[in-house]
Design an enzyme around this catalytic site. Structure first.
Site, PDB file in Angstrom:
ATOM      1  N   HIS A 297      -0.600   7.358  31.363  1.00  0.00           N
ATOM      2  CA  HIS A 297      -0.758   8.774  31.700  1.00  0.00           C
ATOM      3  C   HIS A 297       0.513   8.861  32.949  1.00  0.00           C
ATOM      4  O   HIS A 297       0.944   7.962  33.669  1.00  0.00           O
ATOM      5  CB  HIS A 297      -2.109   8.938  32.215  1.00  0.00           C
ATOM      6  CG  HIS A 297      -2.413   8.743  33.722  1.00  0.00           C
ATOM      7  ND1 HIS A 297      -2.049   9.394  34.939  1.00  0.00           N
ATOM      8  CD2 HIS A 297      -3.056   7.606  34.147  1.00  0.00           C
ATOM      9  CE1 HIS A 297      -2.665   8.780  35.937  1.00  0.00           C
ATOM     10  NE2 HIS A 297      -2.963   7.555  35.701  1.00  0.00           N
TER      11      HIS A 297
ATOM     12  N   ASP B 175      -0.643   3.990  40.561  1.00  0.00           N
ATOM     13  CA  ASP B 175      -1.230   4.702  39.742  1.00  0.00           C
ATOM     14  C   ASP B 175      -0.869   6.314  39.430  1.00  0.00           C
ATOM     15  O   ASP B 175      -0.892   7.198  40.357  1.00  0.00           O
ATOM     16  CB  ASP B 175      -2.871   4.960  40.099  1.00  0.00           C
ATOM     17  CG  ASP B 175      -3.820   5.589  39.137  1.00  0.00           C
ATOM     18  OD1 ASP B 175      -3.239   6.096  38.162  1.00  0.00           O
ATOM     19  OD2 ASP B 175      -4.985   6.106  39.628  1.00  0.00           O
TER      20      ASP B 175
ATOM     21  N   GLU C 195      -4.607  12.924  33.039  1.00  0.00           N
ATOM     22  CA  GLU C 195      -5.626  11.956  33.149  1.00  0.00           C
ATOM     23  C   GLU C 195      -6.385  11.985  34.134  1.00  0.00           C
ATOM     24  O   GLU C 195      -7.734  11.562  34.025  1.00  0.00           O
ATOM     25  CB  GLU C 195      -4.840  10.593  32.821  1.00  0.00           C
ATOM     26  CG  GLU C 195      -5.786   9.184  32.546  1.00  0.00           C
ATOM     27  CD  GLU C 195      -6.307   8.641  34.068  1.00  0.00           C
ATOM     28  OE1 GLU C 195      -7.030   7.712  33.986  1.00  0.00           O
ATOM     29  OE2 GLU C 195      -5.729   9.099  35.245  1.00  0.00           O
ATOM     30  N   GLU C 196      -5.811  12.336  35.326  1.00  0.00           N
ATOM     31  CA  GLU C 196      -6.772  12.357  36.702  1.00  0.00           C
ATOM     32  C   GLU C 196      -7.822  13.134  36.640  1.00  0.00           C
ATOM     33  O   GLU C 196      -8.718  12.856  37.519  1.00  0.00           O
ATOM     34  CB  GLU C 196      -5.632  12.574  37.725  1.00  0.00           C
ATOM     35  CG  GLU C 196      -4.666  11.298  37.906  1.00  0.00           C
ATOM     36  CD  GLU C 196      -5.093  10.079  38.440  1.00  0.00           C
ATOM     37  OE1 GLU C 196      -6.367  10.054  38.515  1.00  0.00           O
ATOM     38  OE2 GLU C 196      -4.590   9.252  38.686  1.00  0.00           O
TER      39      GLU C 196
ATOM     40  N   ASP D 286      -2.305   1.620  32.695  1.00  0.00           N
ATOM     41  CA  ASP D 286      -2.415   2.626  33.738  1.00  0.00           C
ATOM     42  C   ASP D 286      -1.852   2.346  35.106  1.00  0.00           C
ATOM     43  O   ASP D 286      -0.791   2.482  35.276  1.00  0.00           O
ATOM     44  CB  ASP D 286      -3.908   2.972  33.744  1.00  0.00           C
ATOM     45  CG  ASP D 286      -4.374   4.209  34.616  1.00  0.00           C
ATOM     46  OD1 ASP D 286      -3.575   4.549  35.361  1.00  0.00           O
ATOM     47  OD2 ASP D 286      -5.542   4.689  34.265  1.00  0.00           O
TER      48      ASP D 286
ATOM     49  N   HIS E  39      -5.184   6.794  45.072  1.00  0.00           N
ATOM     50  CA  HIS E  39      -5.313   8.311  45.182  1.00  0.00           C
ATOM     51  C   HIS E  39      -4.869   8.888  46.377  1.00  0.00           C
ATOM     52  O   HIS E  39      -5.265  10.096  46.768  1.00  0.00           O
ATOM     53  CB  HIS E  39      -6.470   8.952  44.578  1.00  0.00           C
ATOM     54  CG  HIS E  39      -6.863   8.602  43.142  1.00  0.00           C
ATOM     55  ND1 HIS E  39      -7.869   8.983  42.571  1.00  0.00           N
ATOM     56  CD2 HIS E  39      -5.925   7.985  42.141  1.00  0.00           C
ATOM     57  CE1 HIS E  39      -7.767   8.653  41.238  1.00  0.00           C
ATOM     58  NE2 HIS E  39      -6.699   8.121  40.896  1.00  0.00           N
TER      59      HIS E  39
END
Length: 771
Positions: free
Chosen positions: A396, A406, A443-444, A472, A559
């Protein structure tokens, strides 16, 4: 004939050699006017001896010049190069500077799904695919996303002035990314708007058992605001568990015990660990794909349900993520019982108390939930012999902020694979089967881009998809780990033996992987959770899947705004050697699956794994004295699967021995195809149309692997059986009604029969003959 056509298709036109054709021997006739050929002037023909001499000379020159060129251009099956040669050529071509360059460009700006910056990354990927000679296109969907408009969190404690918490991540010295004014506000995707004030209760990791412990401690969660730690279960399940317990809102923080090594090694920028203001964003949606189009693709003219429809599975109470820095005064404001010892973290507190209060929080959050466009980017390397069979590679592209780990450590690898395979194609390599490279969006928010694509292409994938390879968070540090469908275990181990470990002097990835565990074989995880884009492929469409990763399972910058290029270059992978290693594995797996004459699937291993799961079920049943429930139907079905797996494994071995890799004879191709079709379809047999029977889990069709109830990140073997067992045990503990007990245990037996039926279906597929 096909070999000759392939050869001609890959040859390049050699440069013309003018002096061979326009020497003094090409004389015009003495009259000065050239003779006519079909009404056009032509040169006077030289003598036959001169013609022969010219052609002999021309042939010699062409031969000399073409030898090195042919070594590059002739395909493997036409020119004799083996797949091992091309695999080594692929590994040798990988470039850490190229990987670094991709990561740098992809992480310049924050780029949440649906934003202009996110579409810019789609354009970057699309242009690279085209630059590398691949056929590429966009696939867009209109999906529900959410963005923060307003956030505030105010703590009130008796006798003190109200404290407005910052909800901000602080810039750190030397990291220009952390001071970017476009940094995404800290929020939870799909959290509903709300304004609530209530006393606070501390609930550890927010698991079901944690709320049960609060009841035992005499703490009532109803109408309270829950504060919980990140790290044990999916954040959406924390919010749902709190809502089920009666809470009116939730805040979740990153405790330094889980994300900063108890502050014993320093924090970023002095070490790799999360600084006190670091905050984990993320979605709290517990479904998969676009919430408004469950089970069908979110095309522009698609049917859409209401956001209030229970099938949308959207959260019902507001929530916010906060930092350890903001969590400290909240937890310090709590009285009440001291929490159990294993609930204590590493904040500077004498004790972690559970509340309620006397601290009171006012939480205000306003979100913009809107249907907006997202964009997948798809590229294809067409197979030479079986173009209708697909090896799918995916990663993604959207990120909550910069996303160096990520997802763009994976995006950089996907692009590097695309470039190097494109170069091999130019040099003459051709995969038997098509390779499809996919850059997913959103995706998140809940695996949205990949899920919509799978739902739109479900029938073609059911017929033709061989495997899905997922990357990922490709690189987050040292140490290799992987998850896979069991029939891919052997292939994964073989490939890891071909690649040098980036953190070892001379060991391979396989050797270091084994050394990191406790046995002679590496630990391979199973892919039942809904935590990455493999979910739609394996659990909804029945496509075997594999997921790769370098780095600790707990990414400290996960994140946050500090998951950026500076952190990666300083701590994650300074030399980008781990990027090279994971790209090597990613590409080699694709090459093997796309080019092996017989698919490298081992269902004997699958049967062995299922046998261990079934034995575990049998032991659980005996341990809890289940009422008339037996695992025998499942054990018998697995025995039949093992018999079929042994049979097709021998057939595959015979086919490889009898038919050379380069055979284009129809009989050879059809023989392999018959075996491969059965190997390809067997995973689909584990699907059941009704799906899992847990609340909101019917989208998950796979009865062998699925998410753990109350933790979307977890993986459970035979999840339907496990869910039914959990309910039966709870019913037995809480009720004395014999009819209720019988019904619950009958449900367990029903789930055992369901799994036994799909295992039998897989055995029939592998046998390849009608009953």
């Amino acid at each position: 004939m096909k070999e000759a056509k392939d050869l001609l298709a890959h040859c390049r036109i050699l440069p013309t050699i003018p002096w061979l054709f326009f020497s003094k021997d090409r004389e015009l006739d003495p009259g000065g006017s050239p003779p006519l050929l079909n009404g056009r002037p032509t040169a006077k023909s030289p003598s036959k001896s001169r013609i022969c001499a010219k052609f002999l000379l021309l042939g010699a020159v062409v031969l000399v010049l073409s030898i090195p060129l042919l070594n590059i251009l002739i395909p493997a099956r036409a020119g004799g190069y083996t797949e091992q040669y091309w695999q080594q050529a692929f590994i040798g071509s990988l470039n850490n500077a190229s990987l670094r360059n991709h990561l740098f460009h992809l992480t310049k700006e924050p780029h949440m799904a649906g934003t202009p910056e996110d579409f810019a990354t789609a354009e970057y990927v699309f242009q690279r695919f085209q630059e590398y000679g691949l056929s590429a296109h966009y696939t867009d969907y209109d999906v529900l996303l959410s963005y923060p408009l307003h956030r505030s969190l105010i703590l009130s404690v008796p006798t003190k002035e109200p404290l407005t918490l910052s909800l901000e991540e602080k810039p750190v010295e030397g990291d220009p990314y952390s001071s970017n004014p476009k940094v995404t506000p800290t929020f939870h995707g799909y959290a509903p708007s709300g304004n609530v004030s209530a006393e606070v209760v501390y609930a550890n990791y927010g698991r079901v058992e944690d709320f049960q412990k609060l009841i035992e401690l005499g703490i009532n969660v109803k109408d309270a605001i829950v504060i919980a730690k990140y790290g044990s279960i999916y954040r959406g399940d924390i919010v749902e568990n709190a809502a089920q317990a009666g809470a009116v809102a939730v805040i979740i923080y990153s405790d330094p015990q889980d994300y900063a090594a108890n502050y014993t090694e320093g924090v970023y920028p002095d070490s790799k660990w999360l600084p006190p203001s670091g905050t984990q964003r993320g979605s709290i949606y517990r479904g998969v794909g676009d919430p408004l189009t469950p089970n069908w693709p979110s095309t522009p003219d698609a049917e859409r349900i209401s956001v209030s429809d229970p099938e949308a599975m959207l959260p019902t109470i507001p929530s916010l993520p906060i930092s350890a820095e903001d969590a400290l005064p909240i937890l310090a404001s709590l009285s009440g019982p001291v929490s159990p010892a294993d609930w204590h973290g590493a904040l500077d507190l004498p004790q972690y108390r559970v509340g309620r209060g006397p601290g009171v929080l006012n939480l205000s959050f306003c979100a913009n939930q809107t249907v907006t466009q997202i964009r997948n980017v798809i590229a294809i390397i067409k197979g030479a012999e079986e173009p209708d069979r697909y090896i799918i590679l995916g990663n993604h592209r959207d990120a909550w902020v910069f996303g160096a780990v990520d997802p763009h450590s994976g995006t950089a690898s996907l692009l590097e694979v695309a470039q190097r395979l494109g170069e091999l194609v130019w040099k003459g390599w051709r995969p038997r089967r098509s390779i499809v490279l996919c850059s997913w969006d959103a995706e998140e928010y809940g695996l949205v881009g990949s899920t919509e694509w799978v739902e739109q292409n479900i029938d073609l994938l059911g017929l033709n998809a061989v495997a899905y390879l997922n990357l990922d968070t490709g690189v987050g540090g040292s140490g290799f780990s992987a998850g896979a469908s069991p029939q891919l275990d052997g292939l994964l181990q073989e490939v890891t033996k071909q690649v040098k470990d980036p953190d070892s002097v001379d060991g391979t990835v396989f050797e270091e992987w084994v050394a990191s565990g406790k046995g002679s074989a590496p630990l391979i995880n199973r892919l039942g959770g809904g935590d990455s884009d493999f979910a739609a492929f394996l659990q909804h469409a029945g496509v075997p899947a594999l997921d790769l990763h370098f780095g600790d399972d707990q990414n400290p910058m996960y994140h946050s705004a500090y998951d950026n290029f500076h952190w990666m270059e300083t701590f994650g992978d300074p030399l980008f050697h781990r990027h090279v290693a994971v790209t090597s594995l990613f590409g080699l797996l694709a090459m093997r699956l796309s080019s092996d004459a017989v698919l490298p699937f081992d269902y004997v291993k699958y049967a062995t794994v299922l046998q261990s799961y079934a034995t575990g079920v049998q032991m659980e049943l005996s341990g809890c004295k289940a009422l008339g429930v037996s695992a025998n139907p499942l054990l018998s079905a697995i025995s039949r699967l093992e018999e079929a797996a042994v049979q097709i494994k021998q057939q595959a071995k015979d086919a490889e021995a009898q038919q050379p890799q380069g055979s284009f004879l129809p009989s050879a191709l059809l023989g392999r195809r018959f075996i491969n079709d059965r190997l390809l379809q067997a995973e689909r047999a584990f699907l059941d149309d009704e799906g899992l029977t847990g609340i909101g889990q019917s989208w998950y069709k796979h009865l062998v692997y699925g998410p753990v109830s109350n933790n979307n990140y977890g993986t459970a073997p035979f999840p339907g059986i496990q869910n039914a067992l959990a309910l039966a045990r709870a019913e037995r503990n809480e009720h004395d009604d014999e009819d209720a007990k019988k019904q619950q245990w009958a449900a367990v037996q029903h789930e055992i029969w369901r799994v036994a039926r799909v295992v039998d279906r897989a055995a029939i597929v592998l046998h390849g003959s009608l009953t």
